[in-house]
Design a protein around this motif. Structure first.
Motif, mmCIF file in Angstrom:
data_model
loop_
_atom_site.group_PDB
_atom_site.id
_atom_site.type_symbol
_atom_site.label_atom_id
_atom_site.label_comp_id
_atom_site.label_asym_id
_atom_site.label_seq_id
_atom_site.Cartn_x
_atom_site.Cartn_y
_atom_site.Cartn_z
ATOM 1 N N ARG A 1 0.782 -1.016 -0.083
ATOM 2 C CA ARG A 1 0.081 0.111 0.272
ATOM 3 C C ARG A 1 0.754 1.301 0.012
ATOM 4 O O ARG A 1 0.793 2.152 -0.773
ATOM 5 C CB ARG A 1 -0.988 -0.042 1.153
ATOM 6 C CG ARG A 1 -1.850 1.017 1.449
ATOM 7 C CD ARG A 1 -2.259 1.307 2.788
ATOM 8 N NE ARG A 1 -0.980 1.625 3.715
ATOM 9 C CZ ARG A 1 -1.167 1.275 4.880
ATOM 10 N NH1 ARG A 1 -2.101 1.122 5.773
ATOM 11 N NH2 ARG A 1 -0.145 1.793 5.687
ATOM 12 N N PRO B 1 -7.692 3.148 -11.945
ATOM 13 C CA PRO B 1 -8.285 3.201 -10.585
ATOM 14 C C PRO B 1 -8.051 1.834 -10.249
ATOM 15 O O PRO B 1 -8.019 0.936 -10.765
ATOM 16 C CB PRO B 1 -9.638 3.539 -10.827
ATOM 17 C CG PRO B 1 -9.989 4.232 -12.068
ATOM 18 C CD PRO B 1 -8.723 3.310 -13.072
ATOM 19 N N GLU C 1 -9.042 -1.366 -7.532
ATOM 20 C CA GLU C 1 -10.233 -1.911 -7.175
ATOM 21 C C GLU C 1 -10.464 -1.762 -5.591
ATOM 22 O O GLU C 1 -9.303 -1.854 -4.876
ATOM 23 C CB GLU C 1 -10.345 -3.449 -7.517
ATOM 24 C CG GLU C 1 -10.557 -3.929 -8.834
ATOM 25 C CD GLU C 1 -10.652 -5.248 -9.180
ATOM 26 O OE1 GLU C 1 -10.522 -5.962 -8.251
ATOM 27 O OE2 GLU C 1 -10.692 -5.581 -10.316
ATOM 28 N N ARG C 2 -11.757 -1.614 -5.123
ATOM 29 C CA ARG C 2 -12.125 -1.407 -3.892
ATOM 30 C C ARG C 2 -12.336 -2.932 -3.153
ATOM 31 O O ARG C 2 -12.498 -3.659 -3.778
ATOM 32 C CB ARG C 2 -13.068 -0.494 -3.531
ATOM 33 C CG ARG C 2 -12.909 1.129 -4.069
ATOM 34 C CD ARG C 2 -13.896 2.073 -3.935
ATOM 35 N NE ARG C 2 -13.501 3.259 -4.195
ATOM 36 C CZ ARG C 2 -12.531 4.095 -3.434
ATOM 37 N NH1 ARG C 2 -12.330 3.699 -2.395
ATOM 38 N NH2 ARG C 2 -12.461 5.298 -3.901
ATOM 39 N N GLY C 3 -12.057 -2.916 -1.859
ATOM 40 C CA GLY C 3 -12.721 -4.005 -1.133
ATOM 41 C C GLY C 3 -11.429 -5.073 -0.922
ATOM 42 O O GLY C 3 -10.269 -4.576 -1.130
ATOM 43 N N TRP D 1 -9.117 -8.067 -1.249
ATOM 44 C CA TRP D 1 -8.129 -8.758 -2.311
ATOM 45 C C TRP D 1 -7.209 -9.859 -1.607
ATOM 46 O O TRP D 1 -6.821 -9.478 -0.499
ATOM 47 C CB TRP D 1 -7.340 -7.794 -3.268
ATOM 48 C CG TRP D 1 -6.319 -6.982 -2.538
ATOM 49 C CD1 TRP D 1 -6.926 -5.751 -1.800
ATOM 50 C CD2 TRP D 1 -4.849 -7.136 -2.329
ATOM 51 N NE1 TRP D 1 -5.433 -5.335 -1.230
ATOM 52 C CE2 TRP D 1 -4.511 -6.062 -1.565
ATOM 53 C CE3 TRP D 1 -4.165 -8.078 -2.635
ATOM 54 C CZ2 TRP D 1 -2.942 -6.040 -1.126
ATOM 55 C CZ3 TRP D 1 -2.671 -8.108 -2.484
ATOM 56 C CH2 TRP D 1 -2.273 -6.947 -1.638
ATOM 57 N N HIS E 1 -6.022 -6.057 -7.946
ATOM 58 C CA HIS E 1 -6.333 -4.982 -7.021
ATOM 59 C C HIS E 1 -5.847 -3.689 -7.495
ATOM 60 O O HIS E 1 -6.255 -2.485 -7.468
ATOM 61 C CB HIS E 1 -5.577 -5.244 -5.654
ATOM 62 C CG HIS E 1 -6.136 -4.184 -4.499
ATOM 63 N ND1 HIS E 1 -7.241 -3.636 -4.388
ATOM 64 C CD2 HIS E 1 -5.233 -3.246 -4.089
ATOM 65 C CE1 HIS E 1 -7.147 -2.791 -3.165
ATOM 66 N NE2 HIS E 1 -5.745 -2.638 -3.068
#
Length: 604
Positions: A359, A387, A389-391, A393, A403
């Motif tokens: 991250r 962009p 991906e959210r959530g 992974w 992700h």
């Protein structure tokens, strides 16, 4: 007026008659092949207008120029019944009536009364009359008047007789390669070369060479852009070099992961008309872990990567990850690729440190070099990201790729890396090391370029990475050499990098094969030929199945992450993997100009 031009003025009728009598079948064929109907062509030194008339008869629009008024008069008379030719006086090197060299596009086109650049330029038997300074001025003029996709057709003599009292014309006896070298600096690539030996008037026989060049403006622009990215802008961190190296390393190691975007799929701005290529952003993140892991471990203080006291944006999380693995990056890689970080019994501290590290690296990349590199350039930024991906992974290579989305860059930059990435990487690492040393010295810390490079360079002998494959092969019955089909024993077994370590530094299991020590020594750092790979396919498949049976998760994850844009099928996976290896091996051989090894030959 110089002696050459005076000669043509005094002897225009004779020279025109000579040109008209010469068979120009070779030139005519070349002009028909390389200059299409409807093209706008500028001819330098048109003489009697022979070639201009032939081009115009095919529907080519010709601006025919010459420095001799008398030659132009004859040329106009011979072409009076032909449409599509405009004759104009233009001395060589091209100058205005006031004597100013026509070096800029605005001045050059204005002098010719042209509103737009020409599609092609023809100069048959004329540039040899220019000295070196004049030829350079002519090249500047040619660069100015031709379009970005312009074509040049030249015919020049080699080993021509020098000036005499009877014929005082100046001849510069340059090899054809010298013209090609000069024009290559302006983005023109030689695409045709035909030599006619012992051609010319009696006593003046020489070799006439016909050359065709096509401007590869995108390549020239790409080289200039890459160099500009390296050298321009203030540098307060090594992040830009790390990004450039990662992109080039992906180009070398995982070319199959590139995805070319249709123009209607994505553009950074509505008015943009650039082709783009996308690579998984996760591959950049992974390589940053490798680079900065090596830089921040080892004896002595780590070399500075940022000017001043500001720490690495991902330094704290990377340090925690390193500590949990006792600095052993190979252990970390295997946990990641074999899915142990995604398993229910994964160590929570390791999983947390990994998630924080990727991250933080992704954030540092996007806020730093992706955002700022080239931001002041009129061409716009070269790097963009899709962009994320959210959530949730999955912390595996495929999960990371899904992700983090893609990194996008202009296709012409990627295509240039197809040719120059190996040398570009070396340049980037050297500049990276120099900047790191400067930051360290500003902080009063001892450092040297050699010491930083020692951390940046991959190891020469990747023995630890091959031990896993060797252990698998040593436990296999009836093991045979993939290249020779000879039976292998513990004493004759060697683990061969199919695509040599020296080229791509790839230690993936699919690239580690059982080989006879003698064959491995003969192959050395050469790549197997396509014929050898095809002949060895059954043995290669057998070795792959052995590795996949023993370490399925690691084998598949590495193959998918390096070679493929899709998952390997559960059954029949050998064929798509083999097809990807064929392409990668050939790409590597061409990119490095590397020799190939045909194990079917006598040295087998």
């Amino acid at each position: 007026m110089n002696e050459t031009l005076s000669h043509y003025e005094r002897n225009a009728a004779r020279e025109a008659g000579h040109y008209e009598s010469i068979s120009a079948l070779t030139i005519e064929t070349v002009l028909e092949r390389w200059i299409p109907r409807g093209a706008r062509v500028l001819e330098l030194g048109c003489g009697s207008g022979r070639d201009a008339r032939r081009m115009a008869a095919r529907g080519v629009r010709v601006t025919a120029t010459d420095g001799s008024e008398e030659m132009l008069r004859i040329a106009r008379n011979l072409a009076k019944d032909i449409e599509g030719i405009r004759f104009q006086k233009l001395p060589l090197p091209p100058r205005t009536p006031e004597g100013d060299v026509l070096r800029t596009r605005e001045k050059a086109l204005a002098a010719l009364g042209a509103s737009a650049p020409f599609d092609a330029l023809v100069a048959i038997g004329v540039l040899q009359h220019l000295d070196d300074a004049g030829l350079f001025d002519a090249a500047l003029f040619i660069d100015a008047v031709l379009s970005d996709a312009g074509t040049i057709v030249l015919s020049i003599p080699e080993n021509h007789a020098t000036a005499t009292a009877e014929d005082p014309r100046f001849y510069a006896n340059r090899p054809a390669a010298e013209y090609a070298s000069l024009l290559s600096r302006f983005g023109f690539e030689e695409v045709y070369n035909e030599r006619r030996e012992s051609t010319g008037a009696p006593g003046k026989e020489c070799t006439w060479v016909t050359l065709v060049f096509v401007r590869r403006s995108e390549r020239l622009r790409a080289v200039s852009r890459l160099r500009g990215i390296l050298e321009d802008e203030s540098k307060t961190a090594t992040y830009k070099f790390a990004l450039l190296r990662a992109v080039a390393d992906v180009n070398i190691e995982a070319p199959g992961r590139a995805r070319f975007l249709a123009r209607n799929e994505w553009q950074p701005t509505p008015e943009s008309e650039v082709d783009w290529v996308a690579i998984p952003f996760s591959l950049i993140v992974e390589r940053w872990i490798d680079y900065f892991w090596a830089l921040t471990t080892g004896p002595g203080p780590a070399p500075r990567q940022i000017q001043g006291t500001r720490p690495l944006g991902f330094g704290a999380s990377l340090s925690r990850l390193q500590a949990l693995y006792d600095g052993d990056i190979l252990h970390f890689r295997r946990d990641f690729y074999e899915g142990r970080l995604a398993s229910p019994d994964a160590e929570p501290a390791k999983l947390k440190a990994f998630l924080e590290t990727v991250r933080d690296i992704a954030s540092a990349l996007k806020k730093g070099p992706v955002h700022f590199t080239g931001s002041a350039s009129p061409e716009g930024k070269p790097f963009h990201t899709s962009p994320m991906e959210r959530g949730f992974w999955t912390p595996t290579p495929s999960g990371l790729a899904g992700h983090f989305g893609e990194l996008r860059l202009p296709a012409h930059l990627w295509n240039e890396l197809n040719r120059s990435a190996p040398w570009f990487v070396n340049t980037v690492m050297f500049e990276w090391a120099r900047l790191s040393v400067r930051f360290s010295q500003l902080a009063g810390e001892p450092s040297s370029t050699a010491a930083v490079l020692a951390r940046l360079l991959p190891p020469d002998e990747p023995e630890r990475d091959t031990m896993l494959a060797k252990a698998v092969f040593e436990g296999t019955e009836n093991l045979r050499c993939v290249w020779t089909d000879r039976p292998l024993t513990r004493s004759t077994l060697a683990v061969d990098h199919m695509i040599p370590w020296a080229r791509t530094h790839c230690n993936d299991l699919w690239n580690l094969l059982p080989a006879d020590r003698g064959a491995n020594g003969k192959k050395s750092d050469r790549l197997p030929t396509l014929r050898l790979l095809d002949e060895a396919r059954p043995r290669l498949f057998r070795a792959w199945r052995t590795l996949e049976d023993a370490r399925s998760a690691l084998f598949r994850a590495q193959a998918e992450n390096t070679l493929l844009r899709t998952s390997l099928p559960k059954v029949g996976w050998e064929k798509p993997l083999f097809d990807a290896v064929l392409r990668t091996a050939d790409d590597t051989a061409r990119q490095f100009g590397a020799p190939r090894w045909d194990g079917l030959s006598a040295d087998r």
